[in-house]
Each structure stands twice: as C-alpha cells, then as structure tokens.
Design an enzyme around this catalytic site. Structure first.
Site, PDB file in Angstrom:
ATOM      1  N   GLU A  59       1.033  -1.152   0.049  1.00  0.00           N
ATOM      2  CA  GLU A  59       0.245   0.101  -0.111  1.00  0.00           C
ATOM      3  C   GLU A  59       0.840   1.498   0.064  1.00  0.00           C
ATOM      4  O   GLU A  59       1.814   1.504   1.038  1.00  0.00           O
ATOM      5  CB  GLU A  59      -0.904  -0.184   1.477  1.00  0.00           C
ATOM      6  CG  GLU A  59      -1.918   1.528   1.155  1.00  0.00           C
ATOM      7  CD  GLU A  59      -2.193   0.951   2.507  1.00  0.00           C
ATOM      8  OE1 GLU A  59      -3.520   2.470   2.562  1.00  0.00           O
ATOM      9  OE2 GLU A  59      -2.624   0.721   3.291  1.00  0.00           O
ATOM     10  N   ARG A 294       5.786 -13.670   9.132  1.00  0.00           N
ATOM     11  CA  ARG A 294       6.477 -12.087   8.943  1.00  0.00           C
ATOM     12  C   ARG A 294       8.115 -12.190   9.585  1.00  0.00           C
ATOM     13  O   ARG A 294       8.400 -12.778  10.809  1.00  0.00           O
ATOM     14  CB  ARG A 294       5.533 -11.060   9.393  1.00  0.00           C
ATOM     15  CG  ARG A 294       5.183 -10.918  10.936  1.00  0.00           C
ATOM     16  CD  ARG A 294       4.545  -9.517  11.788  1.00  0.00           C
ATOM     17  NE  ARG A 294       4.974  -8.570  11.221  1.00  0.00           N
ATOM     18  CZ  ARG A 294       4.624  -6.974  11.492  1.00  0.00           C
ATOM     19  NH1 ARG A 294       3.626  -7.119  11.582  1.00  0.00           N
ATOM     20  NH2 ARG A 294       4.951  -5.712  10.745  1.00  0.00           N
ATOM     21  N   LYS A 304       3.763   1.146  11.502  1.00  0.00           N
ATOM     22  CA  LYS A 304       3.849   2.636  10.397  1.00  0.00           C
ATOM     23  C   LYS A 304       3.925   3.562  11.048  1.00  0.00           C
ATOM     24  O   LYS A 304       4.565   4.574  11.026  1.00  0.00           O
ATOM     25  CB  LYS A 304       3.354   2.056   8.848  1.00  0.00           C
ATOM     26  CG  LYS A 304       4.295   1.486   8.156  1.00  0.00           C
ATOM     27  CD  LYS A 304       2.982   1.734   6.922  1.00  0.00           C
ATOM     28  CE  LYS A 304       3.194   0.510   5.165  1.00  0.00           C
ATOM     29  NZ  LYS A 304       2.341   0.577   4.566  1.00  0.00           N
TER      30      LYS A 304
END
Length: 587
Positions: A59, A294, A304
């Site tokens: 994104e 992950r 973020k």
C-alpha cells in the site's frame, strides 16, 4: 532460498506447494492477458507462458522497511526460480493515506534490491485503482445475486453487532432489504449523495461464523477524499480484504503469498473468489493464498505508525535516517542489496513466528562485503604520533593491497611522514598485561611501514596525552628482507598527518536498547541515546569516496553519506563493526 554450497534452491513449505501444483499440472491451459482479466475477456486470450505468477502488493502509504524486503525477495525470487513472473501492484484503495511520493519511493526501493517487473517488453506494474470500475461491477453482480446488501447502520453499530470471538454477531436490520433497494442505494453512494460513514456495502456471508472475518464484512465504504491517481472520480472505495483477492484474480496470480496475520482472512479471500467465479465474473483456476511468518527483528520497530512518530517528533532525521529500518535508511547507511538478500535467505521461510537477532543482519552484511569491499585506513579517535628520528621534510611512499585476497584489485599508495595520526587506544602509558601496542619502551609495527619503539609522550596541563613519541628502526620496512629481523607482537594502523583527509564519521548503532520495542506503547522511552555519535577523524588519502562501501582496517564497514555530504563536507557512515560486540557494550 539457495544452499550456500551447491547454490541450489533450498526447500520450504511454499516451494513444496508450488512443486506439487506444477507436478499436478494445476495451471495447464491457464490463459492470461493484461489485466483486468475477467472470465469473458479471457475466452480468446493466449495460454499463460509464466509457470507461476506471484505479486508484491504494497500500500503506498509509507516507506518500505526490512520486513518488506523479505516479501520482495520471496515473491520475486520464487518467480525467477520457477520461470514465472512477479507483479508489482499498489493496493491504493485508501485515498486518505496514500501519496505518489510513496509510490515513487517503493518503485525505487524494489529496483535497488535488483528486481524488475518487465518481461519480454511487458510491464507488470499495476494499481488496484486500475480495477475500480470492474470491482464496482462485481459488487453490483453480488448484490443482484443476494450476496451483498447496503447497510445503513453507523460504523459503531456495525462494530457492536458484529459480536466477539466468543459470541455470534447479530443480523443487521438491513440485511434482508430488497435487492432493488440495495442496488439503488449503492448507485447513490457512488454518485456522492451520502456523507462518510452513513452507508456501507456488506457481503452477506454468516453472522454466526466462528471466524469473525466472515460476519458480513464491509466491502465498500464512503470516502469523500481525493485519490492520488483517480482524483475525485470516486467517493466509494473497496475494502482491502475484498479488493485484494479480486486483484489477484484479475492479474492471474497463482500463489498469493502474504504474512501470517492475514491467515484469518483467508476464508473470506476464498469465499469472495468462489462467489464471483460462480457468478461468471472470474476464471478458474483461482488464486490461492499462503501465509508465512513475518520478520521480527530485535531492536527494531516496523509499525508504520510508530516509525511516523519517530519522524514527526524529530527523534530521527527522516525516513531515510541511517538508523531507521526502512530500505531507504538501510541503503543510505550502506547496506547492500546483496546483504539484505543473504539475510532473507538465512532467516528462511516458515509458518512459526520467531525473533531474529540484529547480529544476523550485521553478519550478512559482513559476509556480503568481505570478499569485495576495498580496504583503507581511517582514524576515528586521533592521537598524534611523532617519529622523532625521521627528518621533518622526508616522505616515503608505502603501498598496501586494495583487497588482501584479490591481487587483481591492485595496490593503493600513501605517504609515510614524520607526524602521523593513530588511534588513541593504540597507546597506553601504563598498560595492562597482554597489551601489545604502543607504550614506553615497546616495539610495534606501523602497518605497511616500519617498526617503531615508543620513547614517551607529551601531556597537556590536565594530564591528557596529546602526543606520542617514537623512533623508527630503519632496516625494518615492510616488504623488505629486514622486515622480519625484529619480532613484534603489535601492529597498528596510521595515516600521515600531512596528507590525511579530514572526515566526519557518523557511528551508528541500534536505535533501541530493548530487544522488542514494538511491544511497548511507550517505545520512545526505549531509544538508545548512543544510537548515533559523530567524531572528527582522518581518512587515508586517495580513497575514492564513491567506490564504497569499504572495510576500514580494524574498524568495520563504512559508506559515504551522499545526503549529509551535500554541503561539501565529507561524512562517512559506519554500517557495522568487524565483529559483533553489542552484548559486551551493553552488559
């Protein structure tokens, strides 16, 4: 994903899945065209020449970090190894947080890592916004078939009636509204007749499902916001969980690989694709989603939100601060694409979450650079050494290999003079046992030069040593027959005070003291106050500033900082030390 000895790909559960799919000819006869590829448009399309198709779907709402490097390496790497194609796709369905700046930065980062999405003259760079019209049409078909409805509950009401992990949800009072009403409301949503949050389109799945993600999830919401690509053409946007499987299908993705937090979303991923395929919107075989653990790296945060906080609060100089785990920060610090790929290979692919020590990343850098990094000498904590029996105006040319294991790299040249700079910790007036460097009466070798005997030192009014004195032994020059005539146990680096280049060194270390700062809300309290120190030092003359990263002998790996050097000064970043001594420094 390769064996360090044979170079052959190593096995992991994703490779095993792909091997099985190919062995069973799962994709035989699969057709492909430039997306959006619907069932109708694929009827006359050619057979797909790619054995598999993967995608990296960021994104564009921030800068890529080291966790993304693992996904990039995995998706592009699998495509390369299996004769497939990897798409770069921007999931730009949230106009309030996305910017073209992030798109450009992501493209640059993926290219820097050495990957490309162009095959035989065809670009496989796509955007979710390319499919907005198609997705809207699919939503209309779902409404017509009774698989979706427009809900007039508020977002809070939808959340409350969704239920919990232990209790089922409650049907919306709008769940059974006539199809015609939902179609009209959905059209009016698109026309901008309703404010944000007043209506939503929901998939009609199962409000009693034990998987909360199947309890009639919202698939379209109203957002009156300008999109970085489509401007104000749309005021309704698809939700990621619904748009993502459709994007995969429209692009002909075979293996949709994502991180483990999307595992609970897989049932809705499959439900969406099956419904649309049954409605004649999408072609089979459909994409399948697979999840891997992950990357959780010690002393690093990848949220973020928290990274943005660091930038906004001025705790770092920006997204490309060399202490940041962003690819821009790692690149500026001096990390190489090869070192990040090696790190990804060593940490592997699994289904189990685990923590990886930061030292593994640093060692990957050392192993990547050691065979190729040119050598040089730098002095970070300078102390003057005066060779008292050396004539003041005399200079002598010395040479050293540019790389000790690569003769073809040639020799570097520098001058030996009366006054030199040495590291301060290479002299001690009263040394402990097993200290073999300079102290009064001791013999050491000036690396690539002569053996010298320390004769004393000069101190300032505070008792600080400001100058060391020594005498050289004339017949002991390195590379001559007399070089072995005197045995010494110490060997120190140096640069000529007359010829050395003044440099500012930025000594970077781990940004957080705590191993898992991401788990703490007050993560700013865990910052390492010594994560960056700057010192004024000296660099061997003749070093090509743009030929790094280098290994500075005895010190570590360093890289020229183009950003900080923009004002004409010379700033060199320490990427990492020669050995891992973090535990020693912090205990």
């Amino acid at each position: 994903m390769t064996d360090p000895v044979s170079g052959a790909p190593t096995s992991n559960f994703i490779r095993q899945i792909i091997d099985t799919d190919l062995k069973n000819n799962k994709f035989e006869g699969k057709r492909w065209q430039l997306p959006p590829a619907t069932l109708a448009s694929l009827q006359q399309a050619p057979v797909d020449t790619a054995r598999i198709r993967t995608r990296f779907p960021p994104e564009p709402n921030g800068f890529l970090h080291i966790g993304h490097a693992k996904s990039i390496w995995l998706n592009f790497g699998l495509a390369q190894q299996y004769g497939g194609i990897c798409h770069l796709r921007f999931d730009d369905t949230n106009p309030e947080k996305e910017e073209q700046t992030y798109v450009d930065a992501i493209i640059d980062a993926v290219h820097w890592l050495g990957y490309d999405w162009n095959t035989d003259g065809v670009s496989h760079l796509f955007f979710a916004s390319d499919y907005f019209e198609v997705m809207y049409g699919f939503a209309v078909e779902m409404i017509k078939a009774g698989h979706a409805y427009v809900d007039e509950q508020s977002p809070d009401e939808i959340r409350e009636t969704r239920g919990t992990l232990t209790s089922p949800g409650t049907n919306s009072p709008w769940r059974d509204r006539p199809v015609e009403e939902s179609l009209q409301k959905f059209q009016e949503m698109r026309e901008g007749k309703y404010p944000n949050g007043s209506l939503a389109l929901r998939a009609k799945v199962d409000m009693t499902s034990p998987n909360i993600n199947l309890r009639d999830p919202v698939i379209y919401r109203i957002r009156h916001a300008e999109h970085h690509r489509t401007g104000n053409d749309w005021c309704i946007y698809p939700m990621y969980s619904w748009a993502h499987p459709i994007e995969d299908a429209l692009e002909g993705i075979t293996h949709s690989i994502c991180t483990l937090e999307f595992e609970d979303q897989r049932p809705f991923y499959d439900w969406t694709l099956e419904v649309l395929a049954d409605l004649g919107c999408l072609a089979r075989p459909l994409p399948r989603q697979f999840e891997f653990a992950r990357m959780n790296l010690n002393h690093v945060i990848t949220s973020k939100r928290k990274l943005l906080k660091l930038v906004q609060d001025g705790r770092v100089s920006g997204w490309d601060d060399p202490r940041m785990p962003t690819l821009a920060g790692l690149r500026r610090r001096g990390y190489t694409p090869g070192s990040l790929k090696l790190f990804c290979e060593r940490t592997g692919v699994s289904k189990a979450n685990s923590r990886i020590d930061y030292s593994v990343l640093e060692q990957a850098l050392r192993d990547d650079l050691d065979p190729i990094a040119p050598r040089a000498v730098a002095i970070l904590d300078p102390l003057k050494l005066v060779i008292t029996n050396w004539p003041e105006d005399q200079t002598q040319l010395c040479t050293a290999p540019r790389h000790p294991h690569n003769k073809e790299a040639g020799q570097r040249e520098f001058m030996l003079t009366r006054e030199l700079w040495i590291e301060r910790d290479d002299f001690m007036e009263t040394p402990p046992k097993k200290y073999f460097r300079l102290f009064p009466g001791n013999l050491v070798r000036l690396k690539y030069g002569y053996i010298v005997r320390c004769t004393g030192c000069v101190k300032d009014e505070n008792g600080q040593v400001i100058e060391v004195h020594a005498e050289y032994l004339p017949d002991t020059r390195s590379g001559t027959p007399g070089s072995d005539s005197v045995k010494v146990r110490g060997n120190i680096t140096w640069v000529s005070a007359q010829h050395a280049i003044p440099v500012e060194f930025a000594l970077y270390d781990r940004l957080f003291l705590d191993e898992a700062p991401e788990r703490e809300e007050d993560f700013l309290a865990l910052l390492n106050p010594d994560s960056m120190q700057t010192v004024q030092g000296w660099l061997e003359p003749g070093v090509d500033l743009h030929a790094g990263p280098w290994q500075f002998e005895r010190l570590g790996y360093f890289a020229y900082d183009d950003v900080q050097s923009a004002d004409g000064s010379i700033v060199i970043n320490r990427i990492t030390t020669l050995k891992d001594n973090w535990a020693k420094r912090t205990n």
